[in-house]
Scaffold this active site. Structure first.
Site, mmCIF file in Angstrom:
data_model
loop_
_atom_site.group_PDB
_atom_site.id
_atom_site.type_symbol
_atom_site.label_atom_id
_atom_site.label_comp_id
_atom_site.label_asym_id
_atom_site.label_seq_id
_atom_site.Cartn_x
_atom_site.Cartn_y
_atom_site.Cartn_z
ATOM 1 N N HIS A 209 0.768 -1.186 -0.129
ATOM 2 C CA HIS A 209 -0.016 0.157 -0.096
ATOM 3 C C HIS A 209 0.787 1.205 -0.055
ATOM 4 O O HIS A 209 2.152 1.211 0.052
ATOM 5 C CB HIS A 209 -0.897 0.051 1.043
ATOM 6 C CG HIS A 209 -0.212 0.052 2.452
ATOM 7 N ND1 HIS A 209 0.207 0.888 3.162
ATOM 8 C CD2 HIS A 209 0.041 -1.196 3.441
ATOM 9 C CE1 HIS A 209 0.826 0.529 4.541
ATOM 10 N NE2 HIS A 209 0.869 -0.889 4.308
ATOM 11 N N CYS A 225 2.278 -3.257 6.546
ATOM 12 C CA CYS A 225 3.056 -4.404 5.777
ATOM 13 C C CYS A 225 4.290 -3.719 4.816
ATOM 14 O O CYS A 225 5.444 -3.939 5.354
ATOM 15 C CB CYS A 225 1.837 -4.978 4.970
ATOM 16 S SG CYS A 225 0.536 -5.660 6.074
#
Length: 259
Positions: A209, A225
């Site tokens: 992302h 992440c």
């Protein structure tokens, strides 16, 4: 008949003077750059009066810059994405290794595969002819906890973000207020785009992302992440369709593709 010595000496001097007079105009003419003047039938060398023009040494040719910063400025300029304005990245404060660039990359995985090297903090999109588009990433603990293959099951624009229960438990002062979720936007930790990874039809809870903390790119971030600059996740999001394969390298596999 042999001449007396005083006659020979006189003759030699006359001959020498005649030779000198014959050679002298040629010598002077060789140094002269103007037309000789004529006086009473005799040629007289004119004085050299023309000024000497200095010759400037040629300027050294400028070496081309190793990185065209103007192209990076355009790459990381501000973006108006459907009314949401992504701020420009100040590339003067970004290491060159963290700027998006095409590199040599050799792998057995097919073109279109996304390869994440969390230990080198790079993400590669495999291209033809042993090439790849390389993006710098920030990696949190969750990013190091996952390896192997997955599929991009879903792509989202300006995704909603909800902190995990572990995040809320670990830092309630930061995350408890977002327990019900946070709408997508420039201040959202998931940034402008998100790619949701599934394995065997199950959500891995692993995400690729954007970020609202561009300073974290290229570093070991404390949470999240795999995060990219918002400008880079926009680029990657356009290039990879849903269903694309993602490979996350383990520590033993790290750093072996780029050459």
């Amino acid at each position: 008949m042999t001449l007396p010595s005083h006659i020979k000496t006189h003759t030699g001097n006359v001959t020498g003077r005649l030779l000198l007079l014959g050679v002298l105009p040629l010598f002077l003419a060789a140094c002269n750059t103007t037309k000789p003047a004529t006086t009473a039938g005799a040629t007289v060398a004119a004085p050299v009066t023309a000024p000497v023009t200095p010759v400037e040494a040629p300027k050294p040719k400028e070496e081309p810059k190793t990185a065209d910063l103007s192209s990076y400025e355009k790459m990381y300029a501000a973006v108006n994405d459907n009314g949401k304005v992504i701020p420009a990245i100040d590339i003067s404060k970004v290491e060159k290794r963290n700027l998006r660039q095409e590199v040599n990359y050799k792998t057995s995985h097919p073109v279109g595969t996304v390869i994440v090297d969390p230990y080198k903090r790079y993400l590669y999109l495999v291209m033809p002819n042993n090439r790849a588009m390389r993006y710098a990433v920030g990696v949190g603990k969750a990013g190091l906890a996952f390896s192997g293959t997955a599929d991009i099951a879903r792509k989202a624009s300006w995704p909603r973000w909800t902190p995990t229960q572990n995040m809320i438990k670990r830092s309630p002062e930061h995350y408890a207020k977002y327990a019900g979720g946070l709408e997508g936007g420039v201040s959202n930790p998931l940034g402008a785009r998100a790619l949701y990874l599934h394995r065997n039809g199950q959500d891995t809870l692993y995400r690729i992302h954007g970020t609202n903390q561009p300073w974290s790119i290229g570093k070991a971030a404390s949470s999240g992440c795999i995060r990219l600059f918002n400008q880079d996740i926009l680029d990657l999001h356009k290039r990879v369709p849903a269903g694309s394969k993602v490979v996350v390298l383990n520590q033993q596999e790290s750093g072996k593709g780029e050459f």
